[in-house]
Design a protein around this motif. Structure first.
Motif, PDB file in Angstrom:
ATOM      1  N   ARG A  18     -42.199  11.821 -13.707  1.00 15.64           N
ATOM      2  CA  ARG A  18     -41.997  13.301 -13.228  1.00 15.64           C
ATOM      3  C   ARG A  18     -42.505  14.218 -14.466  1.00 15.64           C
ATOM      4  NH1 ARG A  18     -36.861  12.336 -11.721  1.00 15.64           N
ATOM      5  NH2 ARG A  18     -37.614  13.094  -9.217  1.00 15.64           N
ATOM      6  N   GLU A  19     -42.364  14.258 -15.498  1.00 13.34           N
ATOM      7  CA  GLU A  19     -43.012  14.797 -16.732  1.00 13.34           C
ATOM      8  C   GLU A  19     -44.240  14.641 -16.983  1.00 13.34           C
ATOM      9  OE1 GLU A  19     -42.501  16.934 -19.846  1.00 13.34           O
ATOM     10  OE2 GLU A  19     -40.963  16.618 -18.265  1.00 13.34           O
ATOM     11  N   ARG A  22     -45.330  17.431 -13.978  1.00 12.74           N
ATOM     12  CA  ARG A  22     -44.832  18.786 -15.081  1.00 12.74           C
ATOM     13  C   ARG A  22     -45.935  19.587 -15.267  1.00 12.74           C
ATOM     14  NH1 ARG A  22     -42.569  21.710 -18.170  1.00 12.74           N
ATOM     15  NH2 ARG A  22     -42.343  19.945 -19.599  1.00 12.74           N
ATOM     16  N   ARG A  23     -46.123  18.547 -16.462  1.00 13.98           N
ATOM     17  CA  ARG A  23     -47.416  18.758 -17.639  1.00 13.98           C
ATOM     18  C   ARG A  23     -48.218  19.230 -16.813  1.00 13.98           C
ATOM     19  NH1 ARG A  23     -45.418  15.420 -22.964  1.00 13.98           N
ATOM     20  NH2 ARG A  23     -43.379  15.950 -23.182  1.00 13.98           N
ATOM     21  N   GLY A  25     -49.276  19.848 -13.987  1.00 13.57           N
ATOM     22  CA  GLY A  25     -49.067  20.993 -12.979  1.00 13.57           C
ATOM     23  C   GLY A  25     -49.619  20.370 -11.847  1.00 13.57           C
ATOM     24  N   SER A  27     -47.373  17.178  -8.656  1.00 12.41           N
ATOM     25  CA  SER A  27     -45.835  16.959  -8.747  1.00 12.41           C
ATOM     26  C   SER A  27     -46.189  15.196  -8.866  1.00 12.41           C
ATOM     27  CB  SER A  27     -45.828  17.006  -6.645  1.00 12.41           C
ATOM     28  OG  SER A  27     -47.014  16.275  -6.252  1.00 12.41           O
ATOM     29  N   GLN A  28     -44.335  15.004  -9.118  1.00 13.10           N
ATOM     30  CA  GLN A  28     -44.455  13.778  -8.693  1.00 13.10           C
ATOM     31  C   GLN A  28     -44.927  12.218  -8.071  1.00 13.10           C
ATOM     32  OE1 GLN A  28     -41.866  11.413  -7.548  1.00 13.10           O
ATOM     33  NE2 GLN A  28     -43.263   9.516  -8.780  1.00 13.10           N
TER      34      GLN A  28
END
Length: 171
Positions: A18-19, A22-23, A25, A27-28
């Motif tokens: 997830r992280e 996010r970083r 750009g 999706s998980q």
């Protein structure tokens, strides 16, 4: 292949899917699909994700090995080029497996100690298979130790052209 690289970079950086997603750009679920090989990212996307995790994609030359017989017919593995180990591996404490250090009791060698490193390199160059060489020998450190190593004449002659290619001067 890209999925394996992305998963390794993410795990080694300590980031969750997830992280990292996010970083980077994305999706998980997309990142998960890349990691499992369900979908292949473009090279640009793979590079962006890996870079975001704190790593770089880079080309490393493949090392090829040939067999050269010693004076008594024992085969020596000789590379076509030298390689570098990760610093943690190049200076690790190691216990050589029995097929390498068969003549003596098991003992720990400290590759951070020049004397121990020299002894390990002598053993591995004499007895090792390509995987052993790639595990225990760092090319730059080998070049540095080369003139101090006690090696059979045939082994030294077989390796010398590879060493000379990387030497800046003869000591």
């Amino acid at each position: 292949m890209a999925g394996t690289i992305i998963a390794r970079a993410r795990r080694d950086s300590g980031l969750s899917q997830r992280e990292l997603a996010r970083r980077a750009g994305t999706s998980q679920p997309t990142l998960s699909t890349y990691e499992t090989g369900g979908k292949s990212p473009t090279l640009a996307v793979a590079e962006r994700i890996v870079n975001t995790s704190g790593y770089d994609l880079e080309l490393t030359p493949r090392v090829g090995f040939t067999r050269t017989p010693g004076a008594r017919g024992e085969p020596y593995a000789v590379p076509d080029r030298l390689w570098r180990l990760d610093l943690a591996d190049a200076f690790a404490r190691v216990v050589l497996p029995g097929h390498l250090h068969w003549s003596g009791p098991s003992r720990e060698f400290d590759l951070g100690d020049r004397g121990d490193r020299g002894r390990v390199y002598e053993i591995v160059l004499r007895e090792g298979e390509p995987t052993d060489l790639a595990t225990y020998v760092d090319g730059a450190l080998l070049v540095d130790l080369w003139s101090d190593l006690v090696l059979p004449r045939e082994l030294r002659a077989a390796w010398e052209p590879v060493i000379v290619r990387y030497r800046r001067h003869d000591a």
